[in-house]
Design an enzyme around this catalytic site. Structure first.
Site, PDB file in Angstrom:
ATOM      1  N   TYR A  56     -36.445  -9.533  -8.077  1.00  0.00           N
ATOM      2  CA  TYR A  56     -35.755 -10.203  -6.972  1.00  0.00           C
ATOM      3  C   TYR A  56     -35.950 -11.709  -7.100  1.00  0.00           C
ATOM      4  O   TYR A  56     -37.061 -12.163  -7.387  1.00  0.00           O
ATOM      5  CB  TYR A  56     -36.331  -9.746  -5.623  1.00  0.00           C
ATOM      6  CG  TYR A  56     -35.445  -8.752  -4.928  1.00  0.00           C
ATOM      7  CD1 TYR A  56     -34.124  -9.074  -4.637  1.00  0.00           C
ATOM      8  CD2 TYR A  56     -35.926  -7.506  -4.540  1.00  0.00           C
ATOM      9  CE1 TYR A  56     -33.300  -8.162  -3.996  1.00  0.00           C
ATOM     10  CE2 TYR A  56     -35.109  -6.592  -3.904  1.00  0.00           C
ATOM     11  CZ  TYR A  56     -33.791  -6.927  -3.635  1.00  0.00           C
ATOM     12  OH  TYR A  56     -32.986  -6.031  -3.003  1.00  0.00           O
TER      13      TYR A  56
ATOM     14  N   GLU B 182     -34.178 -14.195  -4.714  1.00  0.00           N
ATOM     15  CA  GLU B 182     -33.362 -14.902  -3.713  1.00  0.00           C
ATOM     16  C   GLU B 182     -33.701 -16.383  -3.693  1.00  0.00           C
ATOM     17  O   GLU B 182     -34.874 -16.766  -3.737  1.00  0.00           O
ATOM     18  CB  GLU B 182     -33.607 -14.331  -2.318  1.00  0.00           C
ATOM     19  CG  GLU B 182     -32.670 -13.208  -1.985  1.00  0.00           C
ATOM     20  CD  GLU B 182     -33.410 -11.931  -1.771  1.00  0.00           C
ATOM     21  OE1 GLU B 182     -34.396 -11.721  -2.518  1.00  0.00           O
ATOM     22  OE2 GLU B 182     -33.000 -11.157  -0.893  1.00  0.00           O
TER      23      GLU B 182
ATOM     24  N   ASP C 255      -8.616 -20.804  -9.855  1.00  0.00           N
ATOM     25  CA  ASP C 255      -9.272 -19.570 -10.287  1.00  0.00           C
ATOM     26  C   ASP C 255      -8.775 -19.301 -11.706  1.00  0.00           C
ATOM     27  O   ASP C 255      -7.654 -18.837 -11.909  1.00  0.00           O
ATOM     28  CB  ASP C 255      -8.888 -18.422  -9.340  1.00  0.00           C
ATOM     29  CG  ASP C 255      -9.432 -17.078  -9.815  1.00  0.00           C
ATOM     30  OD1 ASP C 255     -10.002 -17.010 -10.932  1.00  0.00           O
ATOM     31  OD2 ASP C 255      -9.278 -16.082  -9.089  1.00  0.00           O
TER      32      ASP C 255
ATOM     33  N   ARG D 139     -20.305  -8.877 -16.608  1.00  0.00           N
ATOM     34  CA  ARG D 139     -19.426  -8.918 -15.430  1.00  0.00           C
ATOM     35  C   ARG D 139     -20.070  -9.777 -14.351  1.00  0.00           C
ATOM     36  O   ARG D 139     -21.022  -9.357 -13.691  1.00  0.00           O
ATOM     37  CB  ARG D 139     -19.186  -7.509 -14.915  1.00  0.00           C
ATOM     38  CG  ARG D 139     -18.723  -6.548 -15.986  1.00  0.00           C
ATOM     39  CD  ARG D 139     -18.220  -5.262 -15.411  1.00  0.00           C
ATOM     40  NE  ARG D 139     -16.878  -5.462 -14.908  1.00  0.00           N
ATOM     41  CZ  ARG D 139     -15.773  -5.354 -15.654  1.00  0.00           C
ATOM     42  NH1 ARG D 139     -15.859  -5.040 -16.927  1.00  0.00           N
ATOM     43  NH2 ARG D 139     -14.600  -5.540 -15.113  1.00  0.00           N
TER      44      ARG D 139
ATOM     45  N   THR E  65     -14.361 -15.623 -13.782  1.00  0.00           N
ATOM     46  CA  THR E  65     -15.233 -14.511 -14.138  1.00  0.00           C
ATOM     47  C   THR E  65     -15.719 -14.763 -15.563  1.00  0.00           C
ATOM     48  O   THR E  65     -15.157 -15.580 -16.293  1.00  0.00           O
ATOM     49  CB  THR E  65     -14.493 -13.155 -14.050  1.00  0.00           C
ATOM     50  OG1 THR E  65     -13.264 -13.261 -14.751  1.00  0.00           O
ATOM     51  CG2 THR E  65     -14.244 -12.756 -12.624  1.00  0.00           C
TER      52      THR E  65
ATOM     53  N   LYS F 119     -13.995 -11.806 -19.075  1.00  0.00           N
ATOM     54  CA  LYS F 119     -12.645 -11.666 -19.627  1.00  0.00           C
ATOM     55  C   LYS F 119     -12.603 -12.437 -20.956  1.00  0.00           C
ATOM     56  O   LYS F 119     -13.303 -12.072 -21.890  1.00  0.00           O
ATOM     57  CB  LYS F 119     -11.616 -12.160 -18.607  1.00  0.00           C
ATOM     58  CG  LYS F 119     -11.622 -11.332 -17.320  1.00  0.00           C
ATOM     59  CD  LYS F 119     -10.519 -11.731 -16.390  1.00  0.00           C
ATOM     60  CE  LYS F 119     -10.412 -10.832 -15.178  1.00  0.00           C
ATOM     61  NZ  LYS F 119     -11.231 -11.225 -14.055  1.00  0.00           N
TER      62      LYS F 119
END
Ligand code: DSN
Length: 420
Positions: free
Chosen positions: A55, A57, A202, A238, A229, A232
């Site tokens: 974790y 955060e 985008d 991803r 992203t 691609k």
């Protein structure tokens, strides 16, 4: 076989067999879906690493949990590399994927009910660009612009200026999921400046082509926010990147965490760092260049063989084939027929499609994944001919079976990275 893989084989054979099945499918066939790629073996290693356990955060040196010495190293590397590759002032590398990435960008600056100017879904916009079925479409007021198919899919910027002045958007969004042209950043910037809106691009589909220096970079046109992203054309895991000018950095970071997400996926961030390290190399520029060449040849071959492409060709890595006009087949039948010969494409709505999304009028094709396998112009010509042949003979099972064997014979000569 690695020890981890052997454990999986022994202890969960059903999942193991599905993974092996998918490996065989990827090896024997070819992915021509323009949003897909075959990632690097190094990315698979980083993504499957024990960073999954952690974790983290917060952001480097500002975390809510201990034990962050190594998470900070990979997140900093990912940020530094994103800034270099995309020539931007700030990068957030924590967005879990494309949809949360765009949501975080909107929510950083807008209140519910605010207006965003974005591309209509059937003309190439993404679900997060305001489709009524998406939560974003319910929260914000999307005003949607369209393309003019009879003018090769161009956008009418005089009309867009009139619409912007009438609707006063807070964000002018340039970005698409199914648009085979280059993006008109300078025109969008003019429209946004006239109404005091934030400019957002985008570039999820073409992120790798911008990174490779073969397509225009929105930051060179003064854009404020750029999202992409990483899986691609960039060939990574991803995930999503949100990049921006310095003055927007705090708003973006707060919007991602704690605004929208909790713990970042540190294994994925490590893999993003690897991807961006690769994107800086000369090899990647060559790759990006070949993606464009391959798409051009595939589009030309399809058109020479009678196919009707939306926008009459391509200026990037993708093309949209009107299967109804060309073959009298809807996109679902076309996709299924090509699946039968181990060529993977996806059914696609076309501008103002009269048919429903699950039986639309076209399919989408693209070159990034085939280029990763090492395919060049000759293979693109061959694939283009097979696609037309298969769709013309879609009811002839024996003929399709013969084509499948030819496709698979070709594909097996081009290994999938990371698959033994
Ligand atoms: N699903 C992606 C694409 O195929 O373009 C966008 O999210």
């Amino acid at each position: 076989m690695s020890a981890n893989r052997e454990l999986l084989r022994q202890n969960d054979p059903r999942v193991f067999d599905a993974i092996v099945g998918e490996e065989q499918r990827q090896k024997h066939g070819i992915e021509l879906i323009p949003s897909e790629n075959y990632t690097y073996a190094e990315v698979l290693a980083a993504n499957g690493s024990i960073f999954t356990n952690k974790y983290a955060e917060g952001y480097p040196r500002r975390r809510y949990y201990g034990g962050q010495k190594f998470t900070d190293i990979v997140e900093r590397l990912a940020i530094q590399r994103a800034k270099k590759v995309f020539r931007c002032e700030h990068a957030n590398v924590q967005a879990l994927s494309g949809s949360p990435m765009n949501q975080a960008a909107y929510l950083a600056f807008l209140e519910p009910g605010d207006t965003i100017l974005a591309m209509d879904l059937s003309h190439g916009g993404h679900l997060t660009h305001g489709a009524p079925v998406s939560h974003m479409g319910r929260i914000f007021n999307f005003v949607r612009y369209k393309t003019y198919p009879e003018e090769g899919g161009r956008i009418d910027f005089e009309e867009l200026m009139v619409v912007a002045k009438a609707t006063k958007p807070k964000i002018v969004l340039c970005g698409y999921t199914s648009y085979p042209r280059d993006y008109d950043y300078a025109d969008f910037k003019k429209v946004a400046d006239a109404v005091g809106a934030i400019t957002m691009a985008d570039v999820s589909h073409i992120g790798g082509l911008i990174a490779g220096g073969v397509m225009r970079n929105p930051f060179d046109y003064g854009f404020d926010i750029v999202t992409t992203t990483t899986h691609k054309s960039l060939r990574g895991p991803r995930a999503g990147l949100i990049m921006c000018r310095k003055e927007f950095a705090t708003a973006i970071d707060k919007s991602v965490f704690p605004g929208l997400q909790g713990g970042p996926h540190m294994n994925t961030i490590a893999a993003v760092a690897v991807t961006l390290g690769k994107a800086r190399k000369r090899e990647f520029k060559k790759y990006a260049n070949q993606v464009l060449k391959n798409a051009t040849i595939l589009a030309e071959t399809l058109m020479e063989n009678g196919a009707k492409l939306i926008t009459n060709g391509t200026e990037n890595h993708m093309m949209v084939l009107d299967t109804v006009k060309t073959f009298g087949l809807d996109g679902k039948v076309a996709e299924t027929t090509l699946d039968e010969i181990s060529i993977t494409t996806n059914k696609q709505i076309i501008p103002d499609d009269p048919n429903p999304p699950l039986r639309p009028s076209g399919i989408r094709l693209g070159s990034p994944a085939a280029t990763t396998r090492g395919m060049t112009e000759d293979q693109m010509r061959q694939l283009g001919k097979w696609i037309v042949d298969a769709l013309q003979n879609h009811q002839d099972d024996d003929y399709l079976h013969g084509l499948k064997q030819e496709v698979e014979e070709l594909c097996l000569q081009y290994p999938v990275p990371g698959v033994e």
